[in-house]
Design a protein around this motif. Sequence first.
Motif, PDB file in Angstrom:
ATOM      1  N   SER A 420      23.844  19.765  14.853  1.00 19.08           N
ATOM      2  CA  SER A 420      24.112  20.856  15.789  1.00 19.08           C
ATOM      3  C   SER A 420      23.739  20.492  17.225  1.00 19.08           C
ATOM      4  O   SER A 420      24.242  21.113  18.170  1.00 19.08           O
ATOM      5  N   TRP A 421      22.885  19.504  17.411  1.00 20.19           N
ATOM      6  CA  TRP A 421      22.456  19.104  18.750  1.00 20.19           C
ATOM      7  C   TRP A 421      23.449  18.154  19.430  1.00 20.19           C
ATOM      8  O   TRP A 421      23.356  17.899  20.636  1.00 20.19           O
ATOM      9  N   SER A 423      26.289  16.845  21.416  1.00 21.56           N
ATOM     10  CA  SER A 423      27.115  17.460  22.457  1.00 21.56           C
ATOM     11  C   SER A 423      28.013  16.420  23.116  1.00 21.56           C
ATOM     12  O   SER A 423      27.896  15.217  22.859  1.00 21.56           O
ATOM     13  N   ASP A 424      28.894  16.887  23.990  1.00 21.23           N
ATOM     14  CA  ASP A 424      29.762  15.975  24.742  1.00 21.23           C
ATOM     15  C   ASP A 424      28.942  14.966  25.539  1.00 21.23           C
ATOM     16  O   ASP A 424      29.288  13.787  25.615  1.00 21.23           O
ATOM     17  N   CYS A 445      30.273  19.349  13.954  1.00 14.78           N
ATOM     18  CA  CYS A 445      29.437  19.284  15.159  1.00 14.78           C
ATOM     19  C   CYS A 445      30.054  20.230  16.186  1.00 14.78           C
ATOM     20  O   CYS A 445      31.015  19.869  16.888  1.00 14.78           O
ATOM     21  N   ASN A 446      29.520  21.422  16.290  1.00 17.62           N
ATOM     22  CA  ASN A 446      30.201  22.503  17.009  1.00 17.62           C
ATOM     23  C   ASN A 446      29.972  22.500  18.516  1.00 17.62           C
ATOM     24  O   ASN A 446      30.492  23.386  19.211  1.00 17.62           O
ATOM     25  N   ARG A 447      29.233  21.534  19.029  1.00 17.33           N
ATOM     26  CA  ARG A 447      29.046  21.451  20.483  1.00 17.33           C
ATOM     27  C   ARG A 447      29.941  20.376  21.110  1.00 17.33           C
ATOM     28  O   ARG A 447      29.859  20.109  22.294  1.00 17.33           O
ATOM     29  N   SER A 449      33.400  19.075  22.470  1.00 16.98           N
ATOM     30  CA  SER A 449      34.599  19.682  23.039  1.00 16.98           C
ATOM     31  C   SER A 449      35.516  18.600  23.595  1.00 16.98           C
ATOM     32  O   SER A 449      36.092  17.814  22.842  1.00 16.98           O
ATOM     33  N   CYS A 470      34.838  21.001  13.628  1.00 15.38           N
ATOM     34  CA  CYS A 470      34.379  21.016  15.023  1.00 15.38           C
ATOM     35  C   CYS A 470      35.165  22.109  15.759  1.00 15.38           C
ATOM     36  O   CYS A 470      36.250  21.867  16.309  1.00 15.38           O
ATOM     37  N   GLU A 472      34.992  23.746  18.497  1.00 18.36           N
ATOM     38  CA  GLU A 472      35.251  23.754  19.935  1.00 18.36           C
ATOM     39  C   GLU A 472      35.976  22.504  20.421  1.00 18.36           C
ATOM     40  O   GLU A 472      36.176  22.332  21.623  1.00 18.36           O
TER      41      GLU A 472
END
Length: 550
Positions: A420-421, A423-424, A445-447, A449, A470, A472
């Motif tokens: 979850s941490w 990110s792009d 991994c939802n952060r 984009s 994913c 986003e």
Amino acid sequence: MKRKRNRISSSAVQSCSQQIVAATLPDDCWETIFRIIINHYDDNHSLRYLNSLSLVSKRFLSITNRLLLSYNVSELNYLRRILDRFTNLTSLNIKGYSSDLNKLLRKISRFPLKQLTSLNISNQPTFPANGLRAFSQKITTLTSLTCSNMHSPNSLNPSHLFLIAECFPLLEQLDLSNPSGGKTYSSSYVDGVEAISLALIKLRKVNVSGFPINDQSLFHLFNNCRYLEEVTLSWCDEITSLGLASALRDKLTLRSLSFSTVKDLEMFSTSQFIDSLVSLKGLTCLVFYNLNISDELLYSIAREGLPLTRVGLLGCTGHSYAGVIDLLSKCRRIQHLDLRYTDFLKDQHVVELSSFLVDLVSINLSCCHNLTPSALFTLAKNCPSLSEIKMEKIGGKAVGNSDSLGVYPQLKSLYLGKNSWLSDKIITKFAPIFPNLQLLDLNNCNRISEGICQVLRKCFKIKHLNLAGCLEVKLLGMNFVVPNLEVLNLSYTKVDDETLYVISKNCRGLLQLLLEKCNGVTQKGMQHVLENCTHVLDYSFKMKKKYKSS
């Protein structure tokens, strides 16, 4: 006119030269070239390229007919043509076949498959006893049989074991794992396993995970199969540490042991079990699942210096970091290490243990919740042979200054799903650090984009990308060619027709596209893909049933 004639003449000379080269190369050279081409793909995609090559000439047709060695049977269409043409097939995979398997096996047995050695009939509702008997009467070369995950209760019963023993005496590999209802132990299975152990004298590898086997059956298996090298015994509830210790004692041929149980959990650190285990002087693979093991067990293995190249301690308890580091510091040839769910592991531990893992090729540290991304870069830096890292569901903190992280071209596969941490900002740091990535798995991994586009731009060698779940993720910024991407999983994302249009324009080499539960996709979007990605042979079948009309 003169210039035109010169051009025609030059073209004719070039064509003539190509024909001369084709004619002068011997068949074995062409066979090597064709193998290099098709080895890049799975069995059924290889068939597509063999068909194209075979159209060039009768000679190429003759050469390609020898090259397909393995085939996945999903339907009867073209099967007769395949079996008639590719008589050198050594492996047939019929797992999950939805029609009458007995009938299919009888049909296959009528073809002259004199080199067939491997048959996989897993994921079936019932055991095809009649079909296998007819099959064995015609095809007598089988050395590997896989019939795992039979669906219905009692789908693999003792009578089937006697049939296997009678029909396939040359078997060297046998997989009977996870039959539905297999947890229900019956004493009649003892006789069936004994029959197999007495008949299959060449047996080298056996997987009876989840199978109703007890101490007595295990003793028959180890005692009668003199050449047994590899045994997988996951979730065999009737096996005790005493029974396993007795079976293992001085089994010098054994090279690989994978074991787990939910019974007698705390008995796998007794002196009797330890003595039996360390007597296996040729053991190269040792995998324990969900067992209570002690540091003393790990110390003992380390003292004996067993030639381990693969070690797994998945979800095991009762031991500490002291036992792990002692084992890894003494067994220096480990190439594959699996320490999933080892909660005591921290980043500083990875720094220390990685210094002993110079031959490490793959490592799985998923669900080690006290690790951070820093451990990933430590492994890449200290393990020069490391090509695969799995670190799903770990802890996360800032990575630090990417300029000081270095470049690690040896890494080919990276699994970071369910973090979850992630990110792009973090994944864009991977691109210059791992330039030779071929597989990237970022599922759920939802952060993530738009950053994935930057990764694809820099890591242009990626063949397999998993972005399932994913929510986003955005690929509209992929306004550049991604030349090597072959497998793309976008299931359970918000991908739409516009995104599919961008993908179809820039990922022309796609072979597989997964779009399960992508509600924003319509028939129009799929048409873009099928028109522009002409090599796509596999896309989500559930998608075909669920997409909306445009």
